[in-house]
Design a protein around this motif. Structure first.
Motif, short mmCIF file in Angstrom:
data_model
loop_
_atom_site.label_atom_id
_atom_site.label_comp_id
_atom_site.label_asym_id
_atom_site.label_seq_id
_atom_site.Cartn_x
_atom_site.Cartn_y
_atom_site.Cartn_z
N ALA A 46 11.09 26.12 -10.66
CA ALA A 46 11.48 25.79 -9.29
C ALA A 46 11.43 27.06 -8.46
O ALA A 46 11.95 28.10 -8.87
N LEU A 47 10.78 26.99 -7.31
CA LEU A 47 10.61 28.16 -6.45
C LEU A 47 11.75 28.23 -5.43
O LEU A 47 12.15 27.21 -4.86
N ASP A 48 12.24 29.43 -5.20
CA ASP A 48 13.34 29.64 -4.27
C ASP A 48 12.78 29.78 -2.86
O ASP A 48 12.61 30.87 -2.33
N MET A 49 12.49 28.64 -2.26
CA MET A 49 11.95 28.60 -0.90
C MET A 49 12.26 27.24 -0.30
O MET A 49 12.72 26.33 -1.02
N PRO A 50 12.08 27.05 1.00
CA PRO A 50 12.41 25.76 1.62
C PRO A 50 11.75 24.58 0.91
O PRO A 50 10.57 24.63 0.57
N GLY A 51 12.53 23.53 0.68
CA GLY A 51 12.04 22.37 -0.03
C GLY A 51 12.13 22.49 -1.54
O GLY A 51 11.87 21.53 -2.25
N ARG A 52 12.50 23.65 -2.03
CA ARG A 52 12.60 23.92 -3.47
C ARG A 52 11.43 23.30 -4.24
O ARG A 52 11.62 22.39 -5.05
N PRO A 53 10.20 23.76 -4.01
CA PRO A 53 9.05 23.21 -4.75
C PRO A 53 9.23 23.40 -6.26
O PRO A 53 9.69 24.44 -6.72
N ARG A 54 8.84 22.37 -7.02
CA ARG A 54 8.92 22.40 -8.46
C ARG A 54 7.58 21.97 -9.04
O ARG A 54 6.97 21.02 -8.54
N LEU A 55 7.12 22.66 -10.09
CA LEU A 55 5.85 22.32 -10.71
C LEU A 55 5.89 22.68 -12.17
O LEU A 55 6.64 23.55 -12.61
N GLY A 56 5.07 21.95 -12.96
CA GLY A 56 5.05 22.22 -14.38
C GLY A 56 4.13 21.26 -15.11
O GLY A 56 3.18 20.73 -14.54
N ALA A 57 4.41 21.04 -16.39
CA ALA A 57 3.58 20.18 -17.24
C ALA A 57 4.48 19.26 -18.06
O ALA A 57 5.66 19.56 -18.30
#
Length: 209
Positions: A46-57
């Motif tokens: 999870a990235l610490d930026m607006p919208g808390r983008p999350r990505l993975g597998a």
């Protein structure tokens, strides 16, 4: 395909391991869910930026049964999610999942709205709109809506839901779900209410850390 010894031990041990609780805003995401017949794993960041983008597998395994051949080649799917609105009363997110092997993909817009949050129970409405491409290349569009009544004192949820799918008949179901210790969840479902009702009870474990 017969289940391997490794998958068997994972299915037995994962729900019993005392994993620490997952922090709500942790940078690393780990989740496992399964039953004696299947196992699903999801990892990501999870990235610490607006919208808390999350990505993975993510991937899953299924045991061979008399009516199911089981998983011969575990799928590998990439996923991503971002919050459009993180308000407690009306959270909204958008997500995308892509299967690298089959080429199938799905985009989804999800929203949860709190209708009642007082007293011993909370009432909420969950909605989702999905559009994607199936493994055979055909496009598919799905709309889901669930009305959930959660009783916090006994950790039990009663759900009534409907699914409208461009590739399948209208579907409605009623479910009662009870969470136990160690991440075990019991669920009783009456499905396909509009056509041929069928009842089933299952148990699964869910863990996040």
């Amino acid at each position: 395909m017969a289940r391997s010894p490794l998958a068997t031990w994972l299915l037995i041990l994962l729900p019993l391991v005392p994993w620490p609780a997952a922090a709500e805003d942790s940078a690393f995401l780990w989740a496992a869910t399964g039953s004696p017949d299947d196992l699903g794993l999801r990892t990501g960041v999870a990235l610490d930026m607006p919208g808390r983008p999350r990505l993975g597998a993510e991937s899953n395994l299924r045991r061979a049964t008399p009516t199911n051949s089981g998983t011969a080649h575990p799928p590998m799917r990439l996923w991503g999610e971002v919050d459009l609105l993180r308000a407690a009363a009306n959270p909204t997110s958008v997500g995308l999942t892509v299967d690298l092997v089959s080429g199938a993909a799905r985009a989804a817009l999800r929203q949860s709205r709190a209708l009642m949050d007082e007293g011993p129970a909370t009432l909420s409405l969950d909605r989702a709109l999905e559009a994607g491409r199936r493994t055979d290349g055909d496009a598919v569009f799905t709309a889901r809506q669930n009305l959930r009544l959660f009783f916090g004192g006994i950790d039990t949820t009663v759900t009534g839901g409907v699914v409208m799918d461009s590739a399948a008949p209208f579907h409605a179901e009623f479910a009662v779900e009870k969470r136990l210790q160690a991440g075990i969840k019991l669920r009783a479902v009456i499905s396909d209410i509009a056509h041929e009702p069928a009842a089933r009870v299952n148990a699964r474990f869910e863990r996040q850390w």
